[in-house]
Design an enzyme around this catalytic site. Structure first.
Site, mmCIF file in Angstrom:
data_model
loop_
_atom_site.group_PDB
_atom_site.id
_atom_site.type_symbol
_atom_site.label_atom_id
_atom_site.label_comp_id
_atom_site.label_asym_id
_atom_site.label_seq_id
_atom_site.Cartn_x
_atom_site.Cartn_y
_atom_site.Cartn_z
ATOM 1 C CG ASP A 1 61.428 53.507 63.024
ATOM 2 O OD1 ASP A 1 62.179 54.275 62.121
ATOM 3 O OD2 ASP A 1 60.401 52.954 62.663
ATOM 4 C CG ASP B 1 59.885 56.373 59.825
ATOM 5 O OD1 ASP B 1 61.127 56.792 59.506
ATOM 6 O OD2 ASP B 1 59.184 55.377 59.932
ATOM 7 C CD GLU B 2 65.008 56.592 61.736
ATOM 8 O OE1 GLU B 2 64.400 55.605 60.727
ATOM 9 O OE2 GLU B 2 65.833 56.056 62.211
HETATM 10 N N1 DCP Z 1 60.556 54.186 52.370
HETATM 11 C C1 DCP Z 1 60.661 54.138 51.036
HETATM 12 N N2 DCP Z 1 61.449 53.395 50.589
HETATM 13 C C2 DCP Z 1 62.452 52.188 51.144
HETATM 14 C C3 DCP Z 1 62.202 52.545 52.626
HETATM 15 C C4 DCP Z 1 61.453 53.416 53.329
HETATM 16 O O1 DCP Z 1 59.830 54.665 50.353
HETATM 17 N N3 DCP Z 1 63.070 51.758 50.395
HETATM 18 C C5 DCP Z 1 59.620 55.064 53.176
HETATM 19 C C6 DCP Z 1 58.256 54.528 53.419
HETATM 20 C C7 DCP Z 1 58.291 54.094 54.813
HETATM 21 C C8 DCP Z 1 59.286 54.957 55.356
HETATM 22 O O2 DCP Z 1 60.155 55.416 54.402
HETATM 23 O O3 DCP Z 1 57.085 53.938 55.465
HETATM 24 C C9 DCP Z 1 59.979 54.916 56.767
HETATM 25 O O4 DCP Z 1 60.909 53.789 56.465
HETATM 26 P P1 DCP Z 1 61.208 52.624 57.538
HETATM 27 O O5 DCP Z 1 62.498 52.001 57.075
HETATM 28 O O6 DCP Z 1 61.149 53.305 59.055
HETATM 29 O O7 DCP Z 1 60.088 51.584 57.194
HETATM 30 P P2 DCP Z 1 58.596 51.640 57.715
HETATM 31 O O8 DCP Z 1 58.195 52.623 58.454
HETATM 32 O O9 DCP Z 1 57.812 51.641 56.593
HETATM 33 O O10 DCP Z 1 58.477 50.232 58.527
HETATM 34 P P3 DCP Z 1 59.078 49.758 60.016
HETATM 35 O O11 DCP Z 1 57.552 49.469 60.613
HETATM 36 O O12 DCP Z 1 59.683 48.663 59.666
HETATM 37 O O13 DCP Z 1 59.665 51.104 60.689
HETATM 38 CA CA CA Z 2 59.472 53.137 60.435
HETATM 39 CA CA CA Z 3 62.409 54.955 59.645
#
Ligand code: DCP
Ligand code: CA
Ligand code: CA
Length: 369
Positions: free
Chosen positions: A10, A110-111
């Site tokens: 991720d 992203d995963e």
């Molecule tokens: N995303 C979004 N709205 C949300 C959750 C996520 O638009 N409520 C988008 C933005 C994030 C991407 O999806 O960058 C990936 O979500 P993740 O849950 O993997 O969160 P992040 O990658 O941002 O953070 P982490 O470091 O916790 O994985």
């Molecule tokens: Ca992420």
């Molecule tokens: Ca993710």
């Protein structure tokens, strides 16, 4: 089932990290990536934020105005989402990740899950080295950090990936699964949302370990056979879901914000039909046909509602798409009294046009001459 080694990779604070990559000067500042709804200057929600901003309590889903309050008088950067840019980076990283897997399954922008059983010869030490190599290569070639969980199945790998973020690497060997899971709150399990968490709490179950000890028959009484059994197995770290290669996208969708909240079908359809046109041209481009149509409504309170219809036979027809979207919105408005703030359309159950053609040809024994 044969023993497996599965990884979940991720990418850390993905959208915000893409912005940092584009502009490294941002790295030391709180970076907040926003979905602006376009109503007023600050209306909309936070998509994600880098870890500097998270220290101030800024996270995905909160209103932009609240994020601004939390970062008042601080040199923070607010940026609009640039999904196309993130998608490009994602595509390149996914291609790289795929090359490390026996079987590969992307599950979000992203995963991805990687089944690495064969190439690590079922050896966790080798899996750890492979995970370190992947982290190194993603960082040097694509300038992004990620967190990796390694375990005997998808369920354990996913939870492990989440436990030491950012830039984490967490291994959970089969003999460690129970002790790894048992102190965690039940909320960590996929499928346990706020509602289920509350229900479990009334049963005296807060941790995965407590869930594992809880009588499975009672779980079934409370949640039904399917979900009750799933929760029981999940609490024990049992999961047989294979890492599934997917060659086609799961779905194609578009969403947009209305000028004002409304229940007026004509206004909603006016916007929705434009979205249908967009989705349809994307389908044509990729030569895809669909079997399911869904509509989405985001209400004024940001609650999300949807309706879907699945056909017997796949189609790529635009008129069918629009007609179904109309039916679904009519149905929704008849059943609910919410006002729509954003509306979306989606097609899923996708196939390549050629594959359908092949099936028909085979079925009828035709050959193309
Ligand atoms: N995303 C979004 N709205 C949300 C959750 C996520 O638009 N409520 C988008 C933005 C994030 C991407 O999806 O960058 C990936 O979500 P993740 O849950 O993997 O969160 P992040 O990658 O941002 O953070 P982490 O470091 O916790 O994985
Ligand atoms: Ca992420
Ligand atoms: Ca993710």
């Amino acid at each position: 089932m044969q023993a497996r080694i599965v990884m979940l990779v991720d990418l850390d604070y993905f959208y915000a990290q893409c912005e940092e990559r584009r502009n490294p000067a941002l790295k030391s500042k709180p970076v907040v990536v926003c979905v602006y709804s376009g109503r007023t200057e600050d209306s909309g929600a936070v998509s994600t934020a880098n870890y500097v901003a998270r220290k101030y309590g800024v996270k995905s889903g909160i209103p932009i105005s609240l994020a601004k309050k939390k970062l008042k008088d601080i040199d923070a950067v607010f940026l609009p989402v640039d999904k196309e840019f993130y998608k490009e980076i994602s595509d390149r990283i996914m291609e790289l990740l795929r090359s490390y897997a026996d079987r590969f399954e992307q599950v979000g922008i992203d995963e991805a899950y990687l089944d690495v059983t064969q190439r690590t010869k079922e050896n966790y030490h080798e899996a750890e080295e492979l995970a370190a190599t992947i982290k190194h290569d993603v960082l040097t070639q694509q300038k992004l950090t990620c967190s990796i969980g390694v375990g005997p199945n998808k369920l354990v790998a996913k939870i492990a990936s989440d436990i030491q973020k950012p830039d984490g690497l967490t291994l959970v060997r089969p003999e460690e699964v129970k002790s790894f899971l048992s102190p965690l709150p039940v909320r960590r399990l996929v499928g346990v949302g706020k509602k289920t968490e509350k229900k479990l709490e009334t049963l005296g179950v807060r941790t995965v370990g407590q869930l594992a000890m809880f009588d499975v028959q009672r779980l079934i009484e409370v949640f039904g056979r399917k979900l009750g059994t799933y929760f029981h197995n999940a609490s024990l770290g049992i999961d047989d879901e294979p890492v599934q290669e997917r060659s086609e996208p799961e779905s194609v969708s578009r969403i947009s914000t209305l000028k004002e909240d409304t229940r007026d079908l004509a206004v909603i359809l006016d916007e929705a039909y434009k979205l249908c046109d967009d989705v349809h041209s994307k389908l044509l481009q990729r030569r895809l046909i669909y079997r399911s149509v869904s509509i989405y409504i985001v209400a004024g309170d940001l609650s999300v509602h949807s309706r879907s219809k699945t056909f017997e036979n796949p189609t790529s027809d635009l008129e069918t798409f629009k007609k179904t979207v109309k039916e679904l919105f009519e149905k929704f408005l008849g059943e609910s009294d919410v006002e729509a703030r954003r509306v979306g359309v989606k097609v899923s159950n996708l196939n390549k046009k050629e594959e359908l053609q092949k099936q028909i040809t085979n079925f009828f024994g035709f050959s193309k001459h």
